[in-house]
Design an enzyme around this catalytic site. Structure first.
Site, mmCIF file in Angstrom:
data_model
loop_
_atom_site.group_PDB
_atom_site.id
_atom_site.type_symbol
_atom_site.label_atom_id
_atom_site.label_comp_id
_atom_site.label_asym_id
_atom_site.label_seq_id
_atom_site.Cartn_x
_atom_site.Cartn_y
_atom_site.Cartn_z
ATOM 1 N N SER A 1 14.046 39.549 48.612
ATOM 2 C CA SER A 1 14.909 38.920 49.606
ATOM 3 C C SER A 1 14.760 39.484 51.010
ATOM 4 O O SER A 1 15.084 38.797 51.972
ATOM 5 C CB SER A 1 16.365 39.011 49.148
ATOM 6 O OG SER A 1 16.719 40.331 48.841
ATOM 7 N N HIS B 1 15.983 33.508 45.514
ATOM 8 C CA HIS B 1 15.288 32.983 46.706
ATOM 9 C C HIS B 1 14.093 32.099 46.356
ATOM 10 O O HIS B 1 13.392 31.633 47.249
ATOM 11 C CB HIS B 1 14.853 34.132 47.612
ATOM 12 C CG HIS B 1 15.993 34.689 48.410
ATOM 13 N ND1 HIS B 1 16.499 34.049 49.516
ATOM 14 C CD2 HIS B 1 16.737 35.800 48.241
ATOM 15 C CE1 HIS B 1 17.501 34.758 50.007
ATOM 16 N NE2 HIS B 1 17.672 35.825 49.255
ATOM 17 N N LYS C 1 22.194 29.094 47.394
ATOM 18 C CA LYS C 1 21.253 29.154 48.515
ATOM 19 C C LYS C 1 20.638 27.769 48.730
ATOM 20 O O LYS C 1 21.286 26.901 49.286
ATOM 21 C CB LYS C 1 20.237 30.251 48.254
ATOM 22 C CG LYS C 1 20.933 31.619 48.392
ATOM 23 C CD LYS C 1 20.117 32.816 48.023
ATOM 24 C CE LYS C 1 20.967 34.061 48.276
ATOM 25 N NZ LYS C 1 20.598 35.185 47.463
HETATM 26 C C1 LIG Z 1 21.711 36.108 46.949
HETATM 27 C C2 LIG Z 1 21.158 36.756 45.760
HETATM 28 C C3 LIG Z 1 21.912 36.865 44.579
HETATM 29 C C4 LIG Z 1 23.342 36.440 44.529
HETATM 30 O O1 LIG Z 1 23.487 35.057 44.440
HETATM 31 P P1 LIG Z 1 24.885 34.375 44.801
HETATM 32 O O2 LIG Z 1 24.800 33.041 44.170
HETATM 33 O O3 LIG Z 1 24.964 34.334 46.293
HETATM 34 O O4 LIG Z 1 25.962 35.226 44.213
HETATM 35 C C5 LIG Z 1 21.330 37.404 43.468
HETATM 36 N N1 LIG Z 1 20.048 37.838 43.500
HETATM 37 C C6 LIG Z 1 19.290 37.768 44.607
HETATM 38 C C7 LIG Z 1 17.877 38.244 44.568
HETATM 39 C C8 LIG Z 1 19.826 37.229 45.783
HETATM 40 O O5 LIG Z 1 19.087 37.155 46.881
#
Ligand SMILES: *Cc1c(COP(=O)(O)O)cnc(C)c1O
Length: 399
Positions: free
Chosen positions: A187, A215, A246
């Protein structure tokens, strides 16, 4: 008010401020998009994960509104206590088909999917082997497990280092089960895990693989089905985590895998057992978002066209995008203070892009993290690029 607590909070907050780690969110005054109103001004937003522009897509909005009319706004209870609304089940079936897995279980977020799944599939007789750049929610999920996992015990391998992973797997043969866990797309760097190599090693050393595709969901693979699809590893990744927060534009997380895995998590995944289900409109909006992803190639095409344009343009202007392979585009600065100053100057130039500094990334590897998306117009990105160049030239930082 307990004075001991209040004084401790005041000291800790001051310490965060002193270390430049103190955060305050800016206030968004318009829907998610490429150009937004924030803290009273119009800016190009380069810090959103709304990759496909689905957070404010007319079809997704429409589905949410219709669902509210029909089903109201709350699920009422935890799913196994209050009953699972049909729309939640429909969403899971749609996701399982999309992922080409037997089954999917939805959690309220990607974060909770990690904390629900990881401790549920491991015991004190097991070991969890992690990439050093794994996301905080993976790390917290791992910490909830009774398995061996500590870096100090040698269970965290240097980023994407397959020789080191193999060494871990060799040392792990005495444990009952071996789990390897990695981000699919990292990320903060935007690079992709070497999943074919990881899967091959796990098959050789009797380990199972979990990949966190937060992602990669909506970004990589067929219609955005993730890294297993991108690398054609269907059926060889034991546990896939996806986010619905996301690229899918709403909120939620899910675990995709075997029907037996789902059965187990329904019985042993603590956030599933003890936290209320999504509002039905969330599930309805997500089904509409999946409809768009599966039937309209345009948002994903725009995402990648914009990402390519943005990376090429930055490189041409002499910026270092740190080997990113996905829309996540870090712009290397190095020095922490310079990165933070650059963030402030970009804001003054009408660009919202956050500086990412230690401890989120290693010391001396500070960067401005940018996220081009399908929601950006050519003009948005051209304006953002011009701002980066002006700020860099004024700062004369290494970039
Ligand atoms: C954003 C993210 C999460 C969390 O996801 P949410 O749906 O926002 O709780 C988990 N793992 C990674 C790698 C992320 O980037």
């Amino acid at each position: 008010m307990n004075p001991t607590l209040q004084n401790w909070l005041a000291d800790e907050i001051q310490s965060l401020r002193d270390q430049h780690l103190y955060k305050t969110p800016r206030i968004l005054e318009s829907p998610a998009g490429g150009r937004v109103r924030m803290d009273g001004r119009e800016v190009v937003n380069m810090s959103s994960n709304n990759y496909l522009g689905l957070a404010n897509h007319p079809k997704v909005r429409e589905a949410a509104l219709r669902s509210v009319e029909e089903w109201g706004v709350g699920a009422g209870a935890v799913r196994w206590i209050g009953g699972t609304m049909k729309v939640h089940q429909d969403l899971e079936e749609r996701l399982a088909a999309f992922k080409h897995t037997e089954a999917v279980l939805v959690f309220t977020g990607g974060f909770t999917a990690n904390s629900g799944c990881i401790p549920a599939v491991t015991t004190k007789d097991d070991v969890i082997i992690s990439d050093e750049l794994n996301h905080a929610s993976i790390i917290d999920g791992v910490r909830l497990s009774a398995a061996a996992y500590k870096k100090s015990d040698g269970w965290v391998y240097p980023h994407k280092d397959m020789d080191a992973l193999e060494d871990c797997l060799k040392r792990a043969q005495g444990f009952k089960k071996r789990m390897v866990i990695t981000d699919g797309v990292f990320s903060m760097d935007g690079d992709i895990a070497p999943l074919p190599d990881i899967v091959a090693l796990c098959e050789r050393y009797d380990a199972f693989v979990m990949v966190d595709d937060a992602h990669a969901s909506g970004v990589l693979g067929k219609n955005g089905a993730g890294t297993a699809s991108h690398f054609d590893l269907y059926g060889r990744v034991d546990i896939q985590l996806g986010t619905l927060s996301k690229a899918l534009g709403v909120v939620g997380g899910y675990i995709a895998g075997s029907a037996r895995l789902k059965e187990w998590l329904i019985n042993r995944g603590r956030p599933y057992l003890f936290s209320t289900a999504h509002p039905p409109m969330v599930a309805a909006a997500l089904i509409a978002a999946l409809d768009v992803m599966e039937n309209d190639p345009e948002p994903m095409r725009r995402l990648w066209a914009n990402a390519k344009w943005w990376k090429d343009a930055l490189a041409e202007k002499g910026f270092d995008t740190m080997g990113s392979e996905t829309p996540i585009t870090p712009v290397y600065v190095g020095d922490e203070a310079a990165a933070q100053q650059m963030e402030r100057m970009l804001w003054d130039e009408g660009v919202y892009a956050l500086a990412i500094v230690y401890p989120t990334v290693a010391r001396g590897k500070a960067r401005i993290r940018t996220m081009p998306s399908a929601a950006h117009t050519e003009q948005d990105l051209a304006d953002a690029l011009a701002a980066f160049v002006r700020v860099r030239d004024r700062l004369a930082v290494h970039a």
